[in-house]
Design a protein around this motif. Structure first.
Motif, PDB file in Angstrom:
ATOM      1  N   ALA A  12       0.835  -1.208   0.000  1.00 12.54           N
ATOM      2  CA  ALA A  12       0.000   0.000   0.000  1.00 12.54           C
ATOM      3  C   ALA A  12       0.865   1.252   0.000  1.00 12.54           C
ATOM      4  CB  ALA A  12      -0.942  -0.003   1.207  1.00 12.54           C
ATOM      5  N   ASN A  13       1.903   1.251   0.816  1.00 12.66           N
ATOM      6  CA  ASN A  13       2.797   2.407   0.873  1.00 12.66           C
ATOM      7  C   ASN A  13       3.558   2.589  -0.438  1.00 12.66           C
ATOM      8  OD1 ASN A  13       1.989   3.054   3.472  1.00 12.66           O
ATOM      9  ND2 ASN A  13       3.581   1.825   4.410  1.00 12.66           N
ATOM     10  N   ALA A  14       3.921   1.482  -1.066  1.00 12.49           N
ATOM     11  CA  ALA A  14       4.592   1.576  -2.374  1.00 12.49           C
ATOM     12  C   ALA A  14       3.650   2.196  -3.396  1.00 12.49           C
ATOM     13  CB  ALA A  14       5.059   0.204  -2.837  1.00 12.49           C
TER      14      ALA A  14
ATOM     15  N   ASP B 118       5.707   9.722  -8.630  1.00 13.06           N
ATOM     16  CA  ASP B 118       7.157   9.658  -8.734  1.00 13.06           C
ATOM     17  C   ASP B 118       7.583   8.266  -9.182  1.00 13.06           C
ATOM     18  OD1 ASP B 118       9.892   9.839  -8.476  1.00 13.06           O
ATOM     19  OD2 ASP B 118       9.900   9.988  -6.304  1.00 13.06           O
ATOM     20  N   TYR B 119       7.980   8.132 -10.439  1.00 14.72           N
ATOM     21  CA  TYR B 119       8.393   6.834 -10.971  1.00 14.72           C
ATOM     22  C   TYR B 119       9.904   6.688 -11.017  1.00 14.72           C
ATOM     23  CZ  TYR B 119       3.611   6.221 -12.717  1.00 14.72           C
ATOM     24  OH  TYR B 119       2.263   6.079 -12.821  1.00 14.72           O
ATOM     25  N   SER B 120      10.604   7.602 -10.428  1.00 15.16           N
ATOM     26  CA  SER B 120      12.060   7.517 -10.452  1.00 15.16           C
ATOM     27  C   SER B 120      12.592   7.535  -9.021  1.00 15.16           C
ATOM     28  CB  SER B 120      12.641   8.697 -11.238  1.00 15.16           C
ATOM     29  OG  SER B 120      12.289   9.904 -10.617  1.00 15.16           O
ATOM     30  N   GLY B 121      13.824   7.184  -8.873  1.00 14.35           N
ATOM     31  CA  GLY B 121      14.469   7.305  -7.570  1.00 14.35           C
ATOM     32  C   GLY B 121      14.115   6.199  -6.597  1.00 14.35           C
ATOM     33  N   GLU B 122      14.212   6.535  -5.319  1.00 10.20           N
ATOM     34  CA  GLU B 122      14.058   5.568  -4.242  1.00 10.20           C
ATOM     35  C   GLU B 122      12.692   4.911  -4.195  1.00 10.20           C
ATOM     36  OE1 GLU B 122      15.016   6.871  -0.276  1.00 10.20           O
ATOM     37  OE2 GLU B 122      16.863   7.820  -0.973  1.00 10.20           O
ATOM     38  N   LYS B 123      11.639   5.694  -4.387  1.00 11.80           N
ATOM     39  CA  LYS B 123      10.290   5.143  -4.293  1.00 11.80           C
ATOM     40  C   LYS B 123      10.040   4.111  -5.384  1.00 11.80           C
ATOM     41  CE  LYS B 123       8.434   9.145  -1.971  1.00 11.80           C
ATOM     42  NZ  LYS B 123       7.559  10.295  -2.032  1.00 11.80           N
ATOM     43  N   ALA B 124      10.532   4.404  -6.575  1.00 10.21           N
ATOM     44  CA  ALA B 124      10.378   3.456  -7.681  1.00 10.21           C
ATOM     45  C   ALA B 124      11.157   2.184  -7.398  1.00 10.21           C
ATOM     46  CB  ALA B 124      10.837   4.093  -8.989  1.00 10.21           C
ATOM     47  N   GLN B 125      12.377   2.314  -6.918  1.00 10.77           N
ATOM     48  CA  GLN B 125      13.191   1.139  -6.616  1.00 10.77           C
ATOM     49  C   GLN B 125      12.570   0.313  -5.489  1.00 10.77           C
ATOM     50  OE1 GLN B 125      15.660  -0.102  -8.478  1.00 10.77           O
ATOM     51  NE2 GLN B 125      15.076   1.589  -9.813  1.00 10.77           N
ATOM     52  N   ALA B 126      11.999   0.994  -4.507  1.00  7.13           N
ATOM     53  CA  ALA B 126      11.345   0.280  -3.406  1.00  7.13           C
ATOM     54  C   ALA B 126      10.132  -0.503  -3.921  1.00  7.13           C
ATOM     55  CB  ALA B 126      10.923   1.267  -2.319  1.00  7.13           C
ATOM     56  N   ALA B 127       9.370   0.101  -4.808  1.00  8.99           N
ATOM     57  CA  ALA B 127       8.209  -0.592  -5.390  1.00  8.99           C
ATOM     58  C   ALA B 127       8.659  -1.782  -6.229  1.00  8.99           C
ATOM     59  CB  ALA B 127       7.380   0.375  -6.230  1.00  8.99           C
ATOM     60  N   LEU B 128       9.679  -1.585  -7.046  1.00  4.33           N
ATOM     61  CA  LEU B 128      10.175  -2.674  -7.892  1.00  4.33           C
ATOM     62  C   LEU B 128      10.702  -3.838  -7.052  1.00  4.33           C
ATOM     63  CD1 LEU B 128      11.914  -0.539 -10.639  1.00  4.33           C
ATOM     64  CD2 LEU B 128       9.913  -2.014 -10.958  1.00  4.33           C
ATOM     65  N   ALA B 129      11.304  -3.526  -5.920  1.00  2.00           N
ATOM     66  CA  ALA B 129      11.837  -4.561  -5.041  1.00  2.00           C
ATOM     67  C   ALA B 129      10.727  -5.431  -4.435  1.00  2.00           C
ATOM     68  CB  ALA B 129      12.673  -3.933  -3.925  1.00  2.00           C
ATOM     69  N   LEU B 130       9.507  -4.906  -4.384  1.00  2.00           N
ATOM     70  CA  LEU B 130       8.373  -5.643  -3.823  1.00  2.00           C
ATOM     71  C   LEU B 130       7.595  -6.448  -4.866  1.00  2.00           C
ATOM     72  CD1 LEU B 130       6.888  -2.885  -1.485  1.00  2.00           C
ATOM     73  CD2 LEU B 130       8.000  -5.013  -0.772  1.00  2.00           C
ATOM     74  N   MET B 131       7.910  -6.262  -6.136  1.00  6.35           N
ATOM     75  CA  MET B 131       7.081  -6.825  -7.203  1.00  6.35           C
ATOM     76  C   MET B 131       6.935  -8.332  -7.152  1.00  6.35           C
ATOM     77  SD  MET B 131       5.360  -4.792  -8.878  1.00  6.35           S
ATOM     78  CE  MET B 131       5.706  -3.475  -7.743  1.00  6.35           C
ATOM     79  N   GLU B 132       8.009  -9.049  -6.939  1.00  9.19           N
ATOM     80  CA  GLU B 132       7.910 -10.505  -6.926  1.00  9.19           C
ATOM     81  C   GLU B 132       7.002 -10.983  -5.801  1.00  9.19           C
ATOM     82  OE1 GLU B 132      11.018 -14.112  -7.520  1.00  9.19           O
ATOM     83  OE2 GLU B 132      11.470 -12.144  -8.333  1.00  9.19           O
TER      84      GLU B 132
END
Length: 138
Positions: free
Chosen positions: A96-98, A105-119
């Motif tokens: 939810a937070n992701a 904001d699709y760049s930077g830390e937030k994007a990387q944090a979301a991508l890290a949760l994808m699997e």
């Protein structure tokens, strides 16, 4: 009767684009890499939104809960209380937070944090889809 078609379609699109992201050749130009990552995040947003809205209907129509809030986090808490989530409520709050974090904001830390949760999200979302719909994931 709950229609699961949009959720199923959103999950399949996210699954396919995430597979593209994971197998993307690092020799691709940065703009291509960024575009694929942004596409994964956009598909995650669509999938997450479809998921919590179907979950709301499920809680009302299938479980008969009389009062179901109209926002994702309380709905996820109710789903957890009713034994619908395969993983912890804390992990679902991270999803939810992701979703909130990537809204603009699709760049930077937030994007990387979301991508890290994808699997993990894909695994949990497909498990929840199967539980609600009674259909296997194909």
């Amino acid at each position: 009767m709950i229609d699961y078609d949009n959720l199923q379609k959103a999950l399949k699109h996210l699954e396919a684009q995430y597979a593209n992201y994971k197998t993307l050749d690092p020799a691709q130009p940065p703009l291509i890499q960024e575009a694929v990552a942004e596409s994964v995040i956009q598909r995650f947003e669509t999938c997450y939104d479809a998921l919590w809205k179907v979950l709301k209907r499920y809680l009302i129509e299938e479980l008969g809960l009389p009062e179901v809030p109209n926002s994702p986090k309380p709905i996820l808490r109710l789903a957890n209380e009713n034994g619908l989530l395969a993983s912890t409520a804390e992990l679902w709050m991270a999803y939810a937070n992701a979703r909130i974090g990537t809204a603009h904001d699709y760049s930077g830390e937030k994007a990387q944090a979301a991508l890290a949760l994808m699997e993990a999200f894909l695994s949990d979302a497909t498990a929840l889809y199967q539980r609600m719909s009674g259909q296997p994931w194909t």
